[in-house]
Design a protein around this motif. Structure first.
Motif, PDB file in Angstrom:
ATOM      1  N   ALA A 180     -31.187 -28.000  21.467  1.00  0.00           N
ATOM      2  CA  ALA A 180     -31.691 -28.409  20.154  1.00  0.00           C
ATOM      3  C   ALA A 180     -33.211 -28.447  20.132  1.00  0.00           C
ATOM      4  CB  ALA A 180     -31.124 -29.776  19.778  1.00  0.00           C
ATOM      5  N   ARG A 181     -33.797 -28.662  21.279  1.00  0.00           N
ATOM      6  CA  ARG A 181     -35.260 -28.688  21.392  1.00  0.00           C
ATOM      7  C   ARG A 181     -35.868 -27.333  21.048  1.00  0.00           C
ATOM      8  NH1 ARG A 181     -38.599 -29.074  26.868  1.00  0.00           N
ATOM      9  NH2 ARG A 181     -40.594 -29.859  26.094  1.00  0.00           N
ATOM     10  N   PHE A 182     -35.084 -26.281  21.204  1.00  0.00           N
ATOM     11  CA  PHE A 182     -35.572 -24.920  20.965  1.00  0.00           C
ATOM     12  C   PHE A 182     -34.965 -24.295  19.717  1.00  0.00           C
ATOM     13  CE2 PHE A 182     -35.761 -25.910  25.474  1.00  0.00           C
ATOM     14  CZ  PHE A 182     -37.114 -25.727  25.710  1.00  0.00           C
ATOM     15  N   GLY A 183     -34.273 -25.115  18.916  1.00  0.00           N
ATOM     16  CA  GLY A 183     -33.805 -24.621  17.621  1.00  0.00           C
ATOM     17  C   GLY A 183     -32.322 -24.416  17.470  1.00  0.00           C
ATOM     18  N   ALA A 184     -31.521 -24.765  18.479  1.00  0.00           N
ATOM     19  CA  ALA A 184     -30.064 -24.633  18.329  1.00  0.00           C
ATOM     20  C   ALA A 184     -29.581 -25.572  17.228  1.00  0.00           C
ATOM     21  CB  ALA A 184     -29.355 -24.956  19.638  1.00  0.00           C
ATOM     22  N   ASP A 185     -28.723 -25.057  16.353  1.00  0.00           N
ATOM     23  CA  ASP A 185     -28.169 -25.871  15.275  1.00  0.00           C
ATOM     24  C   ASP A 185     -26.969 -26.680  15.740  1.00  0.00           C
ATOM     25  OD1 ASP A 185     -29.801 -24.822  12.934  1.00  0.00           O
ATOM     26  OD2 ASP A 185     -28.969 -22.954  13.712  1.00  0.00           O
ATOM     27  N   VAL A 186     -26.182 -26.096  16.628  1.00  0.00           N
ATOM     28  CA  VAL A 186     -24.985 -26.750  17.149  1.00  0.00           C
ATOM     29  C   VAL A 186     -24.975 -26.569  18.661  1.00  0.00           C
ATOM     30  CG1 VAL A 186     -22.455 -26.825  17.118  1.00  0.00           C
ATOM     31  CG2 VAL A 186     -23.709 -26.279  15.019  1.00  0.00           C
ATOM     32  N   VAL A 187     -24.689 -27.653  19.383  1.00  0.00           N
ATOM     33  CA  VAL A 187     -24.604 -27.610  20.843  1.00  0.00           C
ATOM     34  C   VAL A 187     -23.221 -28.085  21.260  1.00  0.00           C
ATOM     35  CG1 VAL A 187     -25.586 -28.414  23.027  1.00  0.00           C
ATOM     36  CG2 VAL A 187     -27.072 -28.088  21.031  1.00  0.00           C
ATOM     37  N   ILE A 188     -22.599 -27.310  22.140  1.00  0.00           N
ATOM     38  CA  ILE A 188     -21.222 -27.574  22.559  1.00  0.00           C
ATOM     39  C   ILE A 188     -21.185 -27.805  24.066  1.00  0.00           C
ATOM     40  CG2 ILE A 188     -18.953 -26.463  22.853  1.00  0.00           C
ATOM     41  CD1 ILE A 188     -19.622 -24.972  20.182  1.00  0.00           C
ATOM     42  N   HIS A 189     -20.280 -28.677  24.489  1.00  0.00           N
ATOM     43  CA  HIS A 189     -20.018 -28.875  25.913  1.00  0.00           C
ATOM     44  C   HIS A 189     -18.522 -28.895  26.157  1.00  0.00           C
ATOM     45  CE1 HIS A 189     -23.863 -30.015  27.873  1.00  0.00           C
ATOM     46  NE2 HIS A 189     -24.208 -30.469  26.677  1.00  0.00           N
ATOM     47  N   SER A 190     -18.139 -28.414  27.316  1.00  0.00           N
ATOM     48  CA  SER A 190     -16.851 -28.783  27.877  1.00  0.00           C
ATOM     49  C   SER A 190     -17.109 -30.044  28.687  1.00  0.00           C
ATOM     50  CB  SER A 190     -16.287 -27.668  28.769  1.00  0.00           C
ATOM     51  OG  SER A 190     -15.139 -28.142  29.444  1.00  0.00           O
ATOM     52  N   ILE A 191     -16.687 -31.184  28.155  1.00  0.00           N
ATOM     53  CA  ILE A 191     -16.858 -32.465  28.848  1.00  0.00           C
ATOM     54  C   ILE A 191     -16.142 -32.450  30.186  1.00  0.00           C
ATOM     55  CG2 ILE A 191     -16.184 -34.913  28.745  1.00  0.00           C
ATOM     56  CD1 ILE A 191     -16.790 -34.882  25.788  1.00  0.00           C
ATOM     57  N   THR A 192     -15.106 -31.624  30.277  1.00  0.00           N
ATOM     58  CA  THR A 192     -14.306 -31.498  31.497  1.00  0.00           C
ATOM     59  C   THR A 192     -15.169 -31.288  32.731  1.00  0.00           C
ATOM     60  OG1 THR A 192     -12.697 -30.354  30.105  1.00  0.00           O
ATOM     61  CG2 THR A 192     -12.350 -30.254  32.489  1.00  0.00           C
ATOM     62  N   LYS A 193     -16.303 -30.628  32.566  1.00  0.00           N
ATOM     63  CA  LYS A 193     -17.102 -30.186  33.702  1.00  0.00           C
ATOM     64  C   LYS A 193     -18.069 -31.279  34.158  1.00  0.00           C
ATOM     65  CE  LYS A 193     -15.002 -26.226  32.947  1.00  0.00           C
ATOM     66  NZ  LYS A 193     -14.444 -26.328  31.593  1.00  0.00           N
ATOM     67  N   PHE A 194     -19.368 -31.036  34.099  1.00  0.00           N
ATOM     68  CA  PHE A 194     -20.340 -31.964  34.668  1.00  0.00           C
ATOM     69  C   PHE A 194     -20.336 -33.328  33.993  1.00  0.00           C
ATOM     70  CE2 PHE A 194     -22.353 -27.989  36.163  1.00  0.00           C
ATOM     71  CZ  PHE A 194     -22.544 -28.324  37.491  1.00  0.00           C
ATOM     72  N   ILE A 195     -20.200 -33.368  32.679  1.00  0.00           N
ATOM     73  CA  ILE A 195     -20.334 -34.648  31.978  1.00  0.00           C
ATOM     74  C   ILE A 195     -19.308 -35.653  32.476  1.00  0.00           C
ATOM     75  CG2 ILE A 195     -20.084 -35.795  29.737  1.00  0.00           C
ATOM     76  CD1 ILE A 195     -21.498 -33.424  28.470  1.00  0.00           C
ATOM     77  N   ASN A 196     -18.050 -35.232  32.627  1.00  0.00           N
ATOM     78  CA  ASN A 196     -17.042 -36.143  33.175  1.00  0.00           C
ATOM     79  C   ASN A 196     -17.153 -36.216  34.697  1.00  0.00           C
ATOM     80  OD1 ASN A 196     -14.598 -37.836  32.996  1.00  0.00           O
ATOM     81  ND2 ASN A 196     -13.669 -36.130  34.101  1.00  0.00           N
ATOM     82  N   GLY A 197     -17.200 -35.056  35.346  1.00  0.00           N
ATOM     83  CA  GLY A 197     -17.535 -34.993  36.765  1.00  0.00           C
ATOM     84  C   GLY A 197     -16.426 -35.277  37.757  1.00  0.00           C
ATOM     85  N   ALA A 198     -15.213 -35.610  37.282  1.00  0.00           N
ATOM     86  CA  ALA A 198     -14.154 -35.976  38.226  1.00  0.00           C
ATOM     87  C   ALA A 198     -12.942 -35.059  38.164  1.00  0.00           C
ATOM     88  CB  ALA A 198     -13.708 -37.423  37.967  1.00  0.00           C
TER      89      ALA A 198
END
Length: 444
Positions: A224-242
């Motif tokens: 978003a800092r560079f102009g992305a309107d929508v940012v998506i994550h698979s929480i499954t990966k790093f954000i959850n981490g387990a």
């Protein structure tokens, strides 16, 4: 209002990621500081952890409130909830925490990363519309755009090499029905880096939305800092981490999240890929540790990639932190490095040449050395390894794999954080000797 709802209502949306100095230069953005500034969610009775709101439906105190909720004049931001497929307090809180990390106004968690991608794109496109996308994507995303969307909803996609920004713009200009430019910030599995600012400029020049999957680089870069309107994550990966929860999240403007939840036309509301509130609670408990984990994944990946490059050369080893990486300077410019340095991520690739050698390499590491696991996904405490062409990119045809530079023997490694670095390096070195990529020095 109960304590936990008052906390939610007190949260102020922000666009800190896009803040600029008086001279127009972009201010540094620290995602951990951004999240710390967000109002902490207390438990219903004042507990230090938020409560799990497991209810499927919510009570109103006056009959006239229900029509106001259905009409949109009463919203979760005001403490009014209707039904957990629409908004749920626990899920709502996780979304706002990740939105704070991404520097966007709002966010909402979904039942999977693919749910986040498909719902976001379907909200932005109608039947007959067009998407321009990177040609190197996670196999599930590629299949969604290449096969599912055209057959089921009449949305078509042109795939281009995302690092060729001239080709990107030509593809947008070629079709007047293009509504979205879509890319992964770091491509899966080839680890190519998208020039987010240039791509955002191109997208907005032509009046289309720029959607970025930031699964591979949480905290390290902020699209978003560079102009992305929508940012998506698979929480499954790093954000959850387990590796124990499937989930996703859509972050963006508050108005877009409201569109996704619209009772009549909202993709998240009507298709219903809602995250379970118990899962949302577990994710929320892990988000405060994300910075520590990302830094350690990055530190270890840099150590291993540096030694691998010294042994094998830059032709066989790809890691964004290496100066030999073609977009190293671009990523270095985009990444958040002050006051917290999150490094270059936890993913690297080794090209073993053939599927046979790649499989032998992974078999040896897992079954003889206990180095990690042969498994898809990433961001886990243990190292996860997969031969991308025959696993997470198997949805691509052989021709599409060649266009995306996915070679048959490419092994993607998500470097874990267990064991000592010297122990893990010794195991990896033995595997390289085993498959004949390195000759072990003779004992004196």
């Amino acid at each position: 209002l109960p304590v936990h709802l008052r906390a939610s209502c007190a949260f102020e949306t922000m666009q800190a990621s896009q803040a600029r100095n008086d001279d127009g230069t972009r201010k540094p953005f620290d995602p951990l500081e951004s999240m710390a500034r967000a109002k902490h969610e207390f438990g219903e009775y004042g507990g230090v952890n938020m409560s799990i709101e497991a209810s499927t439906t919510f009570t109103v105190m006056k009959a006239a409130t229900l029509p106001e909720i259905f009409g949109g004049s009463k919203t979760p931001k005001g403490g009014c909830f209707l039904y957990s497929r629409n908004f749920n307090p626990t899920i709502y809180n996780v979304g706002r925490e990740i939105a704070a990390l991404e520097g966007t106004e709002a966010g909402y968690a979904t039942g999977s990363g693919m749910a986040a991608i498909s719902c976001a794109l379907m909200q932005l496109c109608d039947t007959g519309d067009h998407i321009v996308s990177s040609n190197c994507l996670y196999g599930g995303s590629f299949a969604l755009l290449q096969e599912f969307f055209p057959k089921k909803v009449g949305i078509h996609t042109t795939f281009v090499r995302i690092t060729d920004t001239m080709a990107v713009e030509e593809a947008i200009v070629a079709n007047p029905r293009v509504k979205v430019l879509y890319t992964e910030a770091i491509s899966n599995p080839t680890l190519q880096v998208a020039d987010l600012e240039t791509l955002a400029t191109i997208a907005h020049k032509h009046g289309i939305q720029f959607v970025v999957d930031n699964t591979f680089s949480p905290l390290s870069i902020t699209p978003a800092r560079f102009g992305a309107d929508v940012v998506i994550h698979s929480i499954t990966k790093f954000i959850n981490g387990a590796s124990d929860i499937i989930g996703g999240v859509v972050c963006g403007r508050e108005s877009f999240i409201k569109q996704l939840m619209d009772l009549h036309t909202g993709a998240l509301m009507l298709l219903g890929p809602t995250m379970d509130p118990r899962a949302a609670f577990d994710v929320a408990m892990r988000i405060p540790h994300l910075g520590i984990r990302v830094m350690e994944h990055s530190r270890r990946a840099m150590f291993i990639a540096t030694r691998l490059e010294q042994l094998l050369g830059p032709e066989l080893v790809t890691y964004i932190g290496l100066k030999s990486h073609p977009q190293h300077e671009l990523f270095n410019w985009m990444r958040n490095k002050f006051p917290d340095d999150f490094g270059y991520g936890g993913l690297l690739t080794i090209d073993l040449g053939t599927v046979v050698r790649a499989n032998d390499f992974m078999d040896f590491l897992q079954n003889k050395k206990n180095f990690g696991f042969m498994a898809v996904s990433l961001g886990y405490a243990e190292t996860l390894m997969s031969c991308s062409g025959s696993s997470t990119s198997s949805e691509l045809s052989e021709e599409d794999k060649k266009k995306a530079n996915i070679s048959p023997g490419l092994v993607r490694m998500s470097i874990g954080i267990t064991g000592s670095l010297e122990m893990r390096w010794a195991q990896l070195y033995d595997a390289l000797v085993h498959v004949g990529l390195v000759k072990k020095p003779e004992d004196p």
